[in-house]
Design a protein around this motif. Structure first.
Motif, PDB file in Angstrom:
ATOM      1  N   ASN A 152      42.956  -4.242  34.556  1.00 23.95           N
ATOM      2  CA  ASN A 152      43.955  -3.223  34.191  1.00 23.95           C
ATOM      3  C   ASN A 152      45.358  -3.779  33.929  1.00 23.95           C
ATOM      4  O   ASN A 152      46.352  -3.064  33.984  1.00 23.95           O
ATOM      5  N   LYS A 153      45.421  -5.070  33.656  1.00 22.34           N
ATOM      6  CA  LYS A 153      46.713  -5.687  33.336  1.00 22.34           C
ATOM      7  C   LYS A 153      46.647  -6.298  31.939  1.00 22.34           C
ATOM      8  O   LYS A 153      45.651  -6.923  31.580  1.00 22.34           O
ATOM      9  N   PRO A 154      47.709  -6.103  31.120  1.00 22.81           N
ATOM     10  CA  PRO A 154      47.707  -6.683  29.774  1.00 22.81           C
ATOM     11  C   PRO A 154      48.131  -8.153  29.807  1.00 22.81           C
ATOM     12  O   PRO A 154      49.067  -8.534  30.509  1.00 22.81           O
ATOM     13  N   TYR A 155      47.427  -8.949  29.031  1.00 24.08           N
ATOM     14  CA  TYR A 155      47.791 -10.359  28.885  1.00 24.08           C
ATOM     15  C   TYR A 155      47.925 -10.642  27.382  1.00 24.08           C
ATOM     16  O   TYR A 155      47.006 -10.340  26.603  1.00 24.08           O
ATOM     17  N   TYR A 156      49.074 -11.199  26.990  1.00 20.05           N
ATOM     18  CA  TYR A 156      49.361 -11.442  25.577  1.00 20.05           C
ATOM     19  C   TYR A 156      49.100 -12.904  25.238  1.00 20.05           C
ATOM     20  O   TYR A 156      49.727 -13.816  25.810  1.00 20.05           O
ATOM     21  N   VAL A 157      48.176 -13.112  24.322  1.00 18.80           N
ATOM     22  CA  VAL A 157      47.849 -14.466  23.885  1.00 18.80           C
ATOM     23  C   VAL A 157      48.920 -14.985  22.924  1.00 18.80           C
ATOM     24  O   VAL A 157      49.280 -16.162  22.936  1.00 18.80           O
ATOM     25  N   GLU A 158      49.440 -14.082  22.089  1.00 14.65           N
ATOM     26  CA  GLU A 158      50.492 -14.457  21.142  1.00 14.65           C
ATOM     27  C   GLU A 158      51.807 -13.777  21.541  1.00 14.65           C
ATOM     28  O   GLU A 158      51.837 -12.553  21.745  1.00 14.65           O
ATOM     29  N   LEU A 159      52.811 -14.587  21.689  1.00 17.13           N
ATOM     30  CA  LEU A 159      54.135 -14.071  22.067  1.00 17.13           C
ATOM     31  C   LEU A 159      55.125 -14.340  20.931  1.00 17.13           C
ATOM     32  O   LEU A 159      55.237 -15.461  20.422  1.00 17.13           O
ATOM     33  N   TYR A 160      55.882 -13.288  20.552  1.00 20.22           N
ATOM     34  CA  TYR A 160      56.976 -13.492  19.600  1.00 20.22           C
ATOM     35  C   TYR A 160      58.193 -14.051  20.361  1.00 20.22           C
ATOM     36  O   TYR A 160      58.593 -13.492  21.385  1.00 20.22           O
ATOM     37  N   THR A 161      58.723 -15.134  19.868  1.00 16.14           N
ATOM     38  CA  THR A 161      59.914 -15.742  20.495  1.00 16.14           C
ATOM     39  C   THR A 161      61.034 -15.817  19.459  1.00 16.14           C
ATOM     40  O   THR A 161      60.791 -15.868  18.251  1.00 16.14           O
ATOM     41  N   LYS A 162      62.260 -15.833  19.967  1.00 16.89           N
ATOM     42  CA  LYS A 162      63.416 -15.829  19.058  1.00 16.89           C
ATOM     43  C   LYS A 162      64.468 -16.806  19.567  1.00 16.89           C
ATOM     44  O   LYS A 162      64.610 -17.055  20.764  1.00 16.89           O
ATOM     45  N   TYR A 163      65.205 -17.348  18.615  1.00 18.41           N
ATOM     46  CA  TYR A 163      66.363 -18.172  18.963  1.00 18.41           C
ATOM     47  C   TYR A 163      67.332 -18.166  17.782  1.00 18.41           C
ATOM     48  O   TYR A 163      66.991 -17.754  16.662  1.00 18.41           O
ATOM     49  N   LYS A 164      68.542 -18.603  18.055  1.00 19.02           N
ATOM     50  CA  LYS A 164      69.579 -18.597  17.039  1.00 19.02           C
ATOM     51  C   LYS A 164      69.992 -20.026  16.712  1.00 19.02           C
ATOM     52  O   LYS A 164      70.067 -20.877  17.601  1.00 19.02           O
ATOM     53  N   ILE A 165      70.274 -20.274  15.448  1.00 21.58           N
ATOM     54  CA  ILE A 165      70.813 -21.583  15.058  1.00 21.58           C
ATOM     55  C   ILE A 165      72.069 -21.366  14.221  1.00 21.58           C
ATOM     56  O   ILE A 165      72.164 -20.409  13.442  1.00 21.58           O
ATOM     57  N   ASP A 166      73.024 -22.236  14.431  1.00 19.68           N
ATOM     58  CA  ASP A 166      74.257 -22.215  13.654  1.00 19.68           C
ATOM     59  C   ASP A 166      74.072 -23.180  12.486  1.00 19.68           C
ATOM     60  O   ASP A 166      73.905 -24.382  12.690  1.00 19.68           O
ATOM     61  N   ASP A 167      74.097 -22.655  11.273  1.00 21.27           N
ATOM     62  CA  ASP A 167      73.833 -23.467  10.086  1.00 21.27           C
ATOM     63  C   ASP A 167      75.025 -24.383   9.813  1.00 21.27           C
ATOM     64  O   ASP A 167      76.066 -23.950   9.307  1.00 21.27           O
ATOM     65  N   LEU A 168      74.872 -25.660  10.161  1.00 21.70           N
ATOM     66  CA  LEU A 168      75.959 -26.624  10.009  1.00 21.70           C
ATOM     67  C   LEU A 168      76.250 -26.937   8.541  1.00 21.70           C
ATOM     68  O   LEU A 168      77.302 -27.509   8.232  1.00 21.70           O
ATOM     69  N   TYR A 169      75.345 -26.592   7.669  1.00 25.89           N
ATOM     70  CA  TYR A 169      75.530 -26.888   6.245  1.00 25.89           C
ATOM     71  C   TYR A 169      75.768 -25.610   5.440  1.00 25.89           C
ATOM     72  O   TYR A 169      75.629 -25.615   4.215  1.00 25.89           O
ATOM     73  N   ASP A 170      76.154 -24.558   6.134  1.00 26.35           N
ATOM     74  CA  ASP A 170      76.479 -23.310   5.455  1.00 26.35           C
ATOM     75  C   ASP A 170      77.656 -23.541   4.503  1.00 26.35           C
ATOM     76  O   ASP A 170      78.638 -24.211   4.839  1.00 26.35           O
ATOM     77  N   TYR A 171      77.590 -22.965   3.309  1.00 26.95           N
ATOM     78  CA  TYR A 171      78.605 -23.173   2.271  1.00 26.95           C
ATOM     79  C   TYR A 171      80.000 -22.798   2.775  1.00 26.95           C
ATOM     80  O   TYR A 171      80.969 -23.552   2.591  1.00 26.95           O
TER      81      TYR A 171
END
Length: 447
Positions: A152-171
């Motif tokens: 009766n417990k859910p287990y997730y095989v696939e997890l969505y993960t997120k992170y942020k990056i600062d684009d050092l080569y942004d115009y």
């Protein structure tokens, strides 16, 4: 670039002024054209306090009360002008691009100070992965993946993960780095970094052509403005657009830019209002009503044939009103180069200033009596290059003697101390001591 020092309103012959300007008739004519230099009785004088960069010259314009040129003292004046401008700056975040006023020197200082406070322009990208190393996005995981149910417990095989990056080569980041570097180098070349209390910044080795044709760059900035909603980034993008559009004028042979004011008397008044804790906008109770102190002064009435009365919109307004030890203090900021000794009276205010100062007391007379103040003091406040407060004496107008009004005291204030108290909030004890000395002096009169 060559730097020269001048003093506001100091008279020069044309020949002497031309020598200061490296004998450039073109520079001389330009200063006249833009009303920076004025002619009085065949003599020429600067009507400006601050920095003028014109052609190949940097002109440091000191206030008229200075008796010696000092880089430290001039730096203090620049800091005062900067603070005054910042506190009275128009917010152009919601203005159209063409409405942003352009002053190259002010804008270069803005880019460096903005960088010190906020860093470089950045466009952050949000990256979403499946079973990555970033933070788990539980909302997306629960909504878009099917769990395995066990006990009766859910287990997730696939997890969505997120992170942020600062684009050092942004115009726009790279463009911002280029602009900051250019500003730093130009201010350093003009010898102005130290004067503005700035340090060199070198972030880019790029040239402008590497970002494309100027028209292309400006169009990209305009497009970015249409999709950006952060107020600070909008202000920065607008400033970058204006700077790049106008910056070529820096190398133009007819170049002129300014940082300062032709109305330093306004800044002198603003500093004194702050230092002496002006009470004109304070709420007081008078005749059973709460009102601003400034509104105690009655306005003129225009009476049409005894039928209709119209109140005028304005009335006379004193510079500073404050209270000390149950005394009502009326002060007038006078940005005059006064010379007042036993043998000399020169550079004094005219009759209009004297009569208005008496009228201020007369206008508050009912309020003073109603509030049971112990007395009234009235004074003109002049700047001096000296280090101490000095009470020079007083001004009186015999024609108003029967009105039982206070004579107007003539006080010389050390301008450098006023500057310090205006610039530094941390000088609380110094301000208390300064005000004690000042109020003691106007209570006992000149010594």
């Amino acid at each position: 670039m060559k730097t020269i020092n001048i003093r506001e309103l100091k008279p020069y012959t044309k020949n002497n002024l031309l020598k200061l300007l490296d004998n450039s008739e073109n520079t001389f004519k330009k200063l006249i054209k833009y009303d920076i230099v004025d002619m009085q009785d065949d003599m020429y004088q600067f009507k400006y306090v601050g920095i003028i960069i014109i052609d190949k010259l940097v002109i440091n314009c000191y206030p008229k009360y200075f008796t010696n040129y000092s880089n430290d003292n001039f730096k203090q004046i620049i800091q005062v002008i900067k603070k005054y401008n910042a506190s009275n700056d128009l917010d152009y975040q919601n203005e159209e691009l063409e409405d942003i006023s352009f002053n190259l020197l002010s804008m270069m200082v803005f880019f460096l100070e903005d960088y010190y406070e906020y860093g470089i322009y950045s466009n952050v990208q949000n990256i979403l992965e499946v079973n990555g190393n970033g933070e788990i996005d539980w909302n997306r995981t629960i909504n878009y993946t099917d769990p395995i149910i066990k006990d009766n417990k859910p287990y997730y095989v696939e997890l969505y993960t997120k992170y942020k990056i600062d684009d050092l080569y942004d115009y726009f980041r790279l463009l911002h780095e280029y602009i900051i570097t250019v500003c730093s180098k130009r201010l350093e070349k003009a010898g102005l970094l130290e004067l503005f209390d700035l340090t060199p910044v070198e972030l880019s080795d790029k040239e402008l052509y590497e970002f494309g044709e100027l028209e292309f760059i400006l169009k990209k900035l305009e497009k970015e403005l249409h999709v950006e909603f952060n107020s600070h980034k909008i202000k920065l993008l607008k400033s970058m657009h204006t700077f790049l559009k106008e910056q070529n004028s820096f190398s133009n042979e007819n170049y002129l830019t300014l940082f300062g004011t032709s109305s330093y008397h306004v800044i002198w008044e603003a500093m004194l209002k702050k230092v002496f804790d002006d009470k004109l906008d304070s709420i007081v109770e008078f005749k059973g009503k709460k009102t601003k102190l400034i509104d105690v002064i009655k306005k003129p009435k225009w009476i049409y044939k005894d039928i209709k009365t119209h109140d005028a919109k304005g009335t006379f307004i004193p510079d500073i009103v404050t209270f000390y030890n149950d005394e009502f203090i009326i002060l007038d900021a006078k940005y005059y180069n006064l010379r007042f000794t036993q043998d000399i009276l020169d550079g004094q205010p005219g009759l209009e200033s004297i009569t208005k100062q008496y009228l201020y007391e007369l206008a508050f007379k009912e309020f003073i009596k109603n509030q049971k103040f112990n007395g009234v003091k009235n004074a003109f406040l002049f700047p001096t290059y000296e280090d101490e407060i000095e009470n020079k004496g007083h001004v009186k107008l015999d024609v108003l003697f029967d009105l039982d009004l206070e004579d107007i005291q003539v006080i010389m204030l050390p301008a450098s101390k006023i500057n310090q108290l205006y610039l530094n909030k941390s000088m609380k004890n110094e301000k208390i001591n300064f005000l004690k000395k000042f109020f003691y002096m106007i209570q006992i009169g000149f010594i």
